[in-house]
Design a protein around this motif. Structure first.
Motif, short mmCIF file in Angstrom:
data_model
loop_
_atom_site.label_atom_id
_atom_site.label_comp_id
_atom_site.label_asym_id
_atom_site.label_seq_id
_atom_site.Cartn_x
_atom_site.Cartn_y
_atom_site.Cartn_z
N THR A 1 -1.49 -48.30 18.12
CA THR A 1 -2.99 -48.36 18.26
C THR A 1 -3.70 -50.00 18.18
O THR A 1 -3.84 -50.34 17.14
CB THR A 1 -4.01 -47.61 17.50
OG1 THR A 1 -3.61 -46.17 17.69
CG2 THR A 1 -5.30 -47.60 17.97
N ALA A 2 -3.88 -50.51 19.28
CA ALA A 2 -4.47 -51.90 19.46
C ALA A 2 -5.82 -51.91 19.47
O ALA A 2 -6.57 -51.02 20.11
CB ALA A 2 -3.80 -52.86 20.62
N GLU A 3 -6.50 -53.00 19.07
CA GLU A 3 -8.00 -53.08 19.00
C GLU A 3 -8.33 -54.14 20.29
O GLU A 3 -7.18 -55.01 20.68
CB GLU A 3 -8.43 -53.87 17.69
CG GLU A 3 -8.35 -53.08 16.58
CD GLU A 3 -9.05 -53.69 15.31
OE1 GLU A 3 -8.98 -55.08 15.44
OE2 GLU A 3 -9.60 -53.24 14.30
N GLN A 4 -9.33 -54.05 20.79
CA GLN A 4 -9.72 -54.94 21.86
C GLN A 4 -9.71 -56.39 21.41
O GLN A 4 -10.61 -56.65 20.35
CB GLN A 4 -11.07 -54.57 22.50
CG GLN A 4 -11.21 -55.30 23.93
CD GLN A 4 -12.65 -55.02 24.26
OE1 GLN A 4 -13.63 -55.63 23.98
NE2 GLN A 4 -12.91 -54.15 25.28
N PRO A 5 -9.22 -57.12 21.69
CA PRO A 5 -9.09 -58.58 21.26
C PRO A 5 -10.41 -59.43 21.35
O PRO A 5 -10.41 -60.61 22.10
CB PRO A 5 -8.05 -59.15 21.91
CG PRO A 5 -7.84 -58.71 23.51
CD PRO A 5 -8.53 -57.39 23.10
N LYS A 6 -11.62 -58.98 21.04
CA LYS A 6 -12.82 -59.45 21.48
C LYS A 6 -12.72 -61.17 21.09
O LYS A 6 -13.47 -61.98 21.81
CB LYS A 6 -14.03 -59.06 20.77
CG LYS A 6 -15.44 -59.29 21.09
CD LYS A 6 -16.19 -58.62 20.33
CE LYS A 6 -17.98 -59.05 20.84
NZ LYS A 6 -18.26 -60.60 20.83
N ALA A 7 -12.41 -61.42 19.98
CA ALA A 7 -12.35 -62.83 19.60
C ALA A 7 -11.42 -63.77 20.48
O ALA A 7 -12.01 -64.92 20.77
CB ALA A 7 -11.70 -63.06 17.82
N VAL A 8 -10.48 -63.14 20.91
CA VAL A 8 -9.81 -63.98 21.87
C VAL A 8 -10.26 -64.04 23.21
O VAL A 8 -10.29 -65.22 23.77
CB VAL A 8 -8.19 -63.36 22.09
CG1 VAL A 8 -7.49 -64.04 22.91
CG2 VAL A 8 -7.65 -63.11 20.66
N VAL A 9 -10.97 -63.19 23.58
CA VAL A 9 -11.72 -62.97 25.09
C VAL A 9 -12.77 -64.02 24.79
O VAL A 9 -12.96 -64.93 25.67
CB VAL A 9 -12.10 -61.69 25.29
CG1 VAL A 9 -13.05 -61.63 26.68
CG2 VAL A 9 -11.14 -60.45 25.52
N ASP A 10 -13.67 -63.81 23.77
CA ASP A 10 -14.53 -64.93 23.67
C ASP A 10 -14.14 -66.35 23.71
O ASP A 10 -14.88 -67.30 24.39
CB ASP A 10 -15.48 -64.53 22.45
CG ASP A 10 -16.28 -63.42 22.71
OD1 ASP A 10 -16.23 -62.86 23.68
OD2 ASP A 10 -16.82 -62.81 21.50
N ALA A 11 -13.09 -66.98 22.95
CA ALA A 11 -12.63 -68.09 22.86
C ALA A 11 -12.27 -68.57 24.08
O ALA A 11 -12.52 -69.71 24.49
CB ALA A 11 -11.89 -68.17 21.87
N GLN A 12 -11.40 -67.77 24.77
CA GLN A 12 -10.69 -68.31 26.05
C GLN A 12 -12.01 -68.43 27.19
O GLN A 12 -11.78 -69.36 27.90
CB GLN A 12 -9.71 -67.10 26.45
CG GLN A 12 -8.94 -67.77 28.00
CD GLN A 12 -8.24 -68.96 27.88
OE1 GLN A 12 -7.26 -68.93 27.24
NE2 GLN A 12 -8.97 -69.99 28.33
N VAL A 13 -12.79 -67.61 27.26
CA VAL A 13 -13.94 -67.57 28.41
C VAL A 13 -14.79 -68.92 27.87
O VAL A 13 -15.03 -69.61 29.00
CB VAL A 13 -14.89 -66.29 28.34
CG1 VAL A 13 -15.92 -66.67 29.26
CG2 VAL A 13 -14.00 -64.86 28.75
N LYS A 14 -15.03 -69.05 26.69
CA LYS A 14 -15.56 -70.44 26.37
C LYS A 14 -14.88 -71.75 26.89
O LYS A 14 -15.46 -72.49 27.39
CB LYS A 14 -15.93 -70.39 24.87
CG LYS A 14 -16.74 -71.57 24.28
CD LYS A 14 -16.84 -71.67 22.63
CE LYS A 14 -17.66 -72.89 22.39
NZ LYS A 14 -18.01 -72.82 20.83
N LYS A 15 -13.53 -71.65 26.75
CA LYS A 15 -12.76 -72.70 27.34
C LYS A 15 -12.89 -72.85 28.63
O LYS A 15 -12.66 -74.01 29.36
CB LYS A 15 -11.49 -72.69 26.73
CG LYS A 15 -11.09 -72.81 25.20
CD LYS A 15 -9.93 -73.37 24.83
CE LYS A 15 -9.53 -74.83 25.18
NZ LYS A 15 -8.45 -75.17 24.68
N LEU A 16 -13.22 -71.86 29.49
CA LEU A 16 -13.21 -71.95 30.90
C LEU A 16 -14.48 -72.49 31.31
O LEU A 16 -14.69 -72.87 32.65
CB LEU A 16 -12.88 -70.43 31.53
CG LEU A 16 -11.46 -69.82 31.21
CD1 LEU A 16 -11.38 -68.39 31.96
CD2 LEU A 16 -10.54 -70.77 31.95
N GLY A 17 -15.37 -72.61 30.38
CA GLY A 17 -16.50 -73.25 30.76
C GLY A 17 -17.70 -72.42 31.48
O GLY A 17 -17.60 -71.34 31.59
#
Length: 255
Positions: free
Chosen positions: A239-255
């Motif tokens: 059972t995986a958790e939604q990777p919210k921290a990863v999503v937030d950090a990646q979208v931030k880098k996309l500008g």
């Protein structure tokens, strides 16, 4: 340990390498938790921009400095090659399988991949044998996320996003995905925790059955301009958790 189960997921090599990587790396921080709202998929018109190359996208991938509570590793050439061979028994569901397998959806001009595993909490120095065992088991449950960036010419990113959204509706009742000679039967696909990011976002919980073992994975898709970011999360405990921290950090880098 459910190594055989995870080996039969669509993420195959990346799922195993990520999860095993997480169990070997300790930290005093735990993974973030996702909320429990319905998924969102709002679209937004953005001016077209020139597609990015593999090298340009690689420079936009999340790095260790962006996610100190995770361990970041590049995808291996073998994983990238295996992604190209992802297949499905239902053509309309192939976009979902590709998104989970770190493969481009549609005709992408550039692609870049990375893997992020949340660092498990280390037991105290004076922990008992029972506490150390529990910490080891908790480490196996670390959520491991494959991140893929793809860039498109013209309206390619919008079209790829629309294809994934349509697949989410058409394939809610299940399908079979395979990669590298291993297959996984997906029993259902349901809306995941809400994601508000980029110009459009989708989130799914993907429930599979591997020889009687249940596996719950999280899939998030975010479009930012002409770039698509996909996040496929798995856990060795099933059972995986939604990777919210990863999503937030990646979208931030996309500008």
């Amino acid at each position: 340990m459910r190594t055989a189960l995870v080996r039969r997921t669509v993420l195959t090599a990346s799922a195993v390498s990520l999860a095993l990587l997480a169990t070997a790396c300790g930290s005093d921080k735990a993974d973030t938790k996702a909320d429990a709202k319905p998924s969102a998929g709002a679209t937004s018109a953005a001016p077209a921009a020139k597609a990015k190359t593999d090298a340009e996208l690689a420079g936009l991938l999340v790095a260790q400095a962006d996610l100190p509570e995770h361990v970041i590793k590049p995808a291996t050439p073998e994983e990238s090659a295996a992604a190209a061979g992802a297949t499905s028994d239902k053509p309309e569901c192939l976009p979902l399988v590709k998104a989970q397998a770190m493969a481009p959806v549609g005709s992408a001009a550039g692609t870049a991949r990375v893997k992020a595993a949340a660092k498990p909490k280390e037991p105290a120095a004076n922990a008992s044998a029972e506490e150390k065992l529990k910490a080891a088991m908790d480490a196996l449950g670390t959520t491991a996320t494959a991140v893929t960036l793809t860039s498109y010419e013209g309206k390619g990113a919008e079209e790829a996003f629309a294809t994934l959204k349509a697949a989410g509706t058409a394939c809610a009742g299940g399908y079979t995905g395979s990669q590298g000679g291993e297959g996984l039967k997906i029993e259902k696909l349901t809306p995941g925790a809400s994601v508000t990011a980029g110009d459009a976002a989708l989130a799914y919980t993907v429930v599979g059955d591997a020889d009687g073992d249940k596996l719950s994975m999280e899939l998030v898709v975010v479009r930012k301009g002409n770039t698509l970011a996909t996040f496929s999360a798995v856990s060795l405990t099933g059972t995986a958790e939604q990777p919210k921290a990863v999503v937030d950090a990646q979208v931030k880098k996309l500008g």
